[in-house]
Enzyme design. Structure first.
Site, PDB file in Angstrom:
ATOM      1  CG  HIS A  61      54.565  35.269  58.234  1.00 22.58           C
ATOM      2  ND1 HIS A  61      54.770  36.266  58.797  1.00 22.58           N
ATOM      3  CD2 HIS A  61      55.617  34.777  57.579  1.00 22.58           C
ATOM      4  CE1 HIS A  61      56.102  36.851  58.468  1.00 22.58           C
ATOM      5  NE2 HIS A  61      56.537  35.644  57.786  1.00 22.58           N
ATOM      6  CG  HIS A  93      45.485  34.683  55.090  1.00 28.23           C
ATOM      7  ND1 HIS A  93      46.647  35.484  54.988  1.00 28.23           N
ATOM      8  CD2 HIS A  93      45.647  33.718  54.022  1.00 28.23           C
ATOM      9  CE1 HIS A  93      47.506  35.025  54.060  1.00 28.23           C
ATOM     10  NE2 HIS A  93      46.969  33.961  53.503  1.00 28.23           N
ATOM     11  CB  THR A 195      47.956  37.784  49.886  1.00 28.04           C
ATOM     12  OG1 THR A 195      48.081  36.415  50.722  1.00 28.04           O
ATOM     13  CG2 THR A 195      46.936  37.436  48.722  1.00 28.04           C
TER      14      THR A 195
HETATM   15  N1  LIG Z   1      48.719  33.773  50.704  1.00 35.34           N
HETATM   16  S1  LIG Z   1      49.400  33.103  49.488  1.00 35.34           S
HETATM   17  O1  LIG Z   1      49.359  34.453  48.347  1.00 35.34           O
HETATM   18  O2  LIG Z   1      48.514  32.052  49.206  1.00 35.34           O
HETATM   19  C1  LIG Z   1      50.919  32.643  49.533  1.00 35.34           C
HETATM   20  C2  LIG Z   1      51.291  31.483  48.984  1.00 35.34           C
HETATM   21  C3  LIG Z   1      52.535  31.138  49.143  1.00 35.34           C
HETATM   22  C4  LIG Z   1      53.526  31.811  49.485  1.00 35.34           C
HETATM   23  O3  LIG Z   1      54.802  31.682  49.567  1.00 35.34           O
HETATM   24  C5  LIG Z   1      55.275  32.827  50.252  1.00 35.34           C
HETATM   25  N2  LIG Z   1      56.669  32.829  50.610  1.00 35.34           N
HETATM   26  O4  LIG Z   1      57.457  31.925  50.139  1.00 35.34           O
HETATM   27  N3  LIG Z   1      54.424  33.641  50.515  1.00 35.34           N
HETATM   28  C6  LIG Z   1      53.018  32.819  49.951  1.00 35.34           C
HETATM   29  C7  LIG Z   1      51.944  33.624  49.975  1.00 35.34           C
HETATM   30 ZN   LIG Z   2      47.453  33.051  51.921  1.00 30.37          ZN
END
Ligand SMILES: NS(=O)(=O)c1ccc2o/c(=N\O)[nH]c2c1
Ligand SMILES: [Zn+2]
Length: 252
Positions: A61, A93, A195
């Site tokens: 991702h 991102h 997110t």
């Molecule tokens: N993209 S974000 O909101 O910073 C974020 C941070 C930590 C995360 O852990 C996740 N799954 O275990 N998704 C996620 C998104």
């Molecule tokens: Zn993030």
């Protein structure tokens, strides 16, 4: 599984994760004139130990730089939070072109890239537990714009050749994420969520006003080796409804 394509992207996530339509989802569009200056907001205190850096991974991702988080050696304190939050990882991102890519927007404008430094509240036993609590996580968001290469971020980008595909990881040591922050730590803050799925509503968001510059990269793949070419770009969720949440600023 979930992703950013036409059949598994952000518009489909509510099927598997109903919280996607919850009251405190992220990201949001930041409207600076709607932010409330709060003089009780303290300056951010980030204390990182470069020796905690522990590998870089292509998660399928994003890329993710992981940190050893079994002591309070790399922490975020003060700012809008109370207590001690430990750095777990940072990732980004970004877009397929320079006009998009960030998750938060400012007055409807996207940046080409957004960096997330993910921290978890040490009043809980682990990141996994903290991620299920309303005050469990604190993510510092930094906007990246196209410009002079950031020599420290370049150390991260230079690894991408060996983590091109999903599941690839390699050693990454001795790195101070503080070197990725802009000169000013002025910030907006609001209560939000992860997110990406599971979209848990456990994040105190701290979005820095000042961007850092970078040379854009687009040489990672969503897909595993031998699974075909799926360039890792446009791995961002669009802004979500504010639903009456206050947006605060620690600056006027
Ligand atoms: N993209 S974000 O909101 O910073 C974020 C941070 C930590 C995360 O852990 C996740 N799954 O275990 N998704 C996620 C998104
Ligand atoms: Zn993030």
């Amino acid at each position: 599984g979930w992703g950013y394509g036409p059949s598994n992207g952000p518009d489909t996530w509510a099927e598997g994760y109903p919280v996607a339509n919850g009251p405190r989802q992220s990201p949001i569009n930041i409207v600076p004139k709607d932010a409330v200056f709060d003089s009780n907001l303290k300056p951010l205190k980030l204390q990182y130990d470069p020796s905690d850096a522990n590998g870089i991974l292509n998660s399928g991702h994003s890329f993710q730089v992981n940190f050893v988080d079994d002591t309070d050696s790399s922490t975020l304190t003060r700012g809008p939070i109370s207590g001690v939050y430990r750095l777990k990882q940072f990732h980004c991102h970004w877009g397929g072109s320079d006009d998009r890519g960030s998750e938060h927007t400012v007055n409807g404008i996207s940046f080409p890239c957004e960096l997330h430094l993910v921290h978890w509240n040490t009043k809980y036993p682990s990141f996994g537990d903290a991620a299920k609590q309303p005050d469990g996580l604190a993510v510092v968001g930094v906007f990246l714009r196209i410009g002079a290469a950031n020599p420290n971020l370049q150390k991260v980008l230079d690894c991408f050749g060996s983590i091109k595909n999903k599941g690839k990881q390699r050693s990454f040591v001795s790195f101070d994420p503080k070197t990725l922050l802009p000169p000013s730590l002025e910030y907006w803050t609001y209560d939000g969520s992860l997110t990406t799925p599971p979209l848990l509503e456990s994040v105190t968001w701290i979005v820095l006003k000042q961007a850092i510059t970078m040379e854009m990269f687009r040489n990672l793949q969503f897909s595993a080796e031998g699974e075909g070419q799926h360039d890792m770009v446009d791995n961002f969720r669009p802004p979500q409804p504010l639903k009456g949440r206050p947006l605060r600023a620690n600056f006027r």
